[in-house]
Scaffold this active site. Sequence first.
Site, PDB file in Angstrom:
ATOM      1  CG  HIS A  66      -7.897  30.020  21.298  1.00  0.00           C
ATOM      2  ND1 HIS A  66      -9.264  30.140  21.434  1.00  0.00           N
ATOM      3  CD2 HIS A  66      -7.445  29.681  22.531  1.00  0.00           C
ATOM      4  CE1 HIS A  66      -9.615  29.868  22.680  1.00  0.00           C
ATOM      5  NE2 HIS A  66      -8.525  29.585  23.372  1.00  0.00           N
ATOM      6  CG  ASP A  68     -10.682  28.582  17.901  1.00  0.00           C
ATOM      7  OD1 ASP A  68      -9.657  29.087  18.403  1.00  0.00           O
ATOM      8  OD2 ASP A  68     -10.946  27.365  17.987  1.00  0.00           O
ATOM      9  CG  ASP A  99     -11.274  29.836  26.490  1.00  0.00           C
ATOM     10  OD1 ASP A  99     -10.104  30.031  26.117  1.00  0.00           O
ATOM     11  OD2 ASP A  99     -11.828  28.728  26.452  1.00  0.00           O
ATOM     12  CD  GLU A 132      -7.437  25.982  22.779  1.00  0.00           C
ATOM     13  OE1 GLU A 132      -6.932  25.357  23.730  1.00  0.00           O
ATOM     14  OE2 GLU A 132      -8.636  26.327  22.782  1.00  0.00           O
ATOM     15  CD  GLU A 133     -12.051  26.787  22.952  1.00  0.00           C
ATOM     16  OE1 GLU A 133     -12.103  25.603  23.306  1.00  0.00           O
ATOM     17  OE2 GLU A 133     -11.904  27.734  23.747  1.00  0.00           O
ATOM     18  CD  GLU A 161      -6.274  28.542  26.522  1.00  0.00           C
ATOM     19  OE1 GLU A 161      -7.336  28.675  27.165  1.00  0.00           O
ATOM     20  OE2 GLU A 161      -6.249  28.316  25.306  1.00  0.00           O
ATOM     21  CG  HIS A 350     -15.822  26.403  27.133  1.00  0.00           C
ATOM     22  ND1 HIS A 350     -15.337  25.159  26.780  1.00  0.00           N
ATOM     23  CD2 HIS A 350     -14.917  27.280  26.662  1.00  0.00           C
ATOM     24  CE1 HIS A 350     -14.190  25.293  26.139  1.00  0.00           C
ATOM     25  NE2 HIS A 350     -13.912  26.587  26.057  1.00  0.00           N
TER      26      HIS A 350
END
Length: 381
Positions: A66, A68, A99, A132-133, A161, A350
């Site tokens: 992903h 995003d 990520d 995805e997020e 991931e 994150h």
Amino acid sequence: MIDAIDLTKALIRRPSVTPADAGAMDVVEAALAGLGFSCRRLRFGEIENLYARYGTARPNLCFAGHTDVVPVGDAAAWSQGAFDAAEIKGVLIGRGAVDMKSAIAAFAAACATAIEAGKVTGSLSFLITGDEEGVATHGTKMVVEALEIEEEVIDHCVVGEPTSSARFGDMIKVGRRGSINVEITVHGVQGHVAYPHRAANPVPVLLTLLQRLQTRVLDDGYPEFQPSNLEITRIDVPNTATNVIPGTARAQLNIRFNPHHSGADLAAWIASEAQAAGEGFEGTVAVVPQISGEAFLTAPGPFTEVVAAAVRAVTGSDPELSTSGGTSDARFIRALCPVVEFGLVGTTMHQVDERAPVSEIRQLQAVYERLIAGYFTAFAA
């Protein structure tokens, strides 16, 4: 050829906070098209998705990821701009560095190497989403559904991931627990605290229900899986007065569950407990479940060994095959084919100053190169 670090930086500089794309998918598409991939954009709602394939023969090894990212949080707390892609003393800092924009770049670079060396004896493909997020309703789930309708065959898939735990290469994800979110709303009758007989207080009913749910031991684990767990994530009583019995009380909970359970069975159990808690209550107890994904496992076999062997060749150590952690888009891809996940160390994902050592991104590329070569050796006719 593709330089994984340069491509990672180009992706980080696109502030693709879900659901914004900010041109990130254009960057991926341009890189893959330059390698000879046939690229298709699949837009669902406001989400940009991409499916790209090199070759037409089987087997088809797919990489899923992903573009995003989550919001930056307190921008002032970052040591560098969150989208500047600064490289400081061999460490790449930026939202998406771990990520998982680096993994997309590393696999693209590995594909370039494999294509140049003539090692692609089947097909390589990319399934990249921009959702995805977020709620994940218009991303990989819908792309998988579209590919199924088209009868597109993907034989195996690797998701990029950040699965490594303490050091690079120490863990491969071969499955995930399922997840169900549940919102519970108890509607009673508002009234004066001095006259409870004229009201119906929803709070005791909600607390009783939550206690009943938490009392049950869901299980003691499952082969390859840790025990299921139920966590209360919110309790809310919208009442600002001390002399008013509230009319409504709400709660949210999440269950991460192993294959002992299905999402539907857990939803039915909670609904049954809610009905029991509400017996004799002059109000209603409403339960709204949302199943995010079911538990799944890619059993150890030739495919997991190809991935583990690639990791072992680069790191010198055997990776753990694990089902720990949260959910990922692998829960959707498993409908198409066996799927595993492997990427960087995820300790800073994150977080403020999300970062990845440049050397580890290079290592990730090296693992992917060996994985591609080993895959076609093992599975090509």
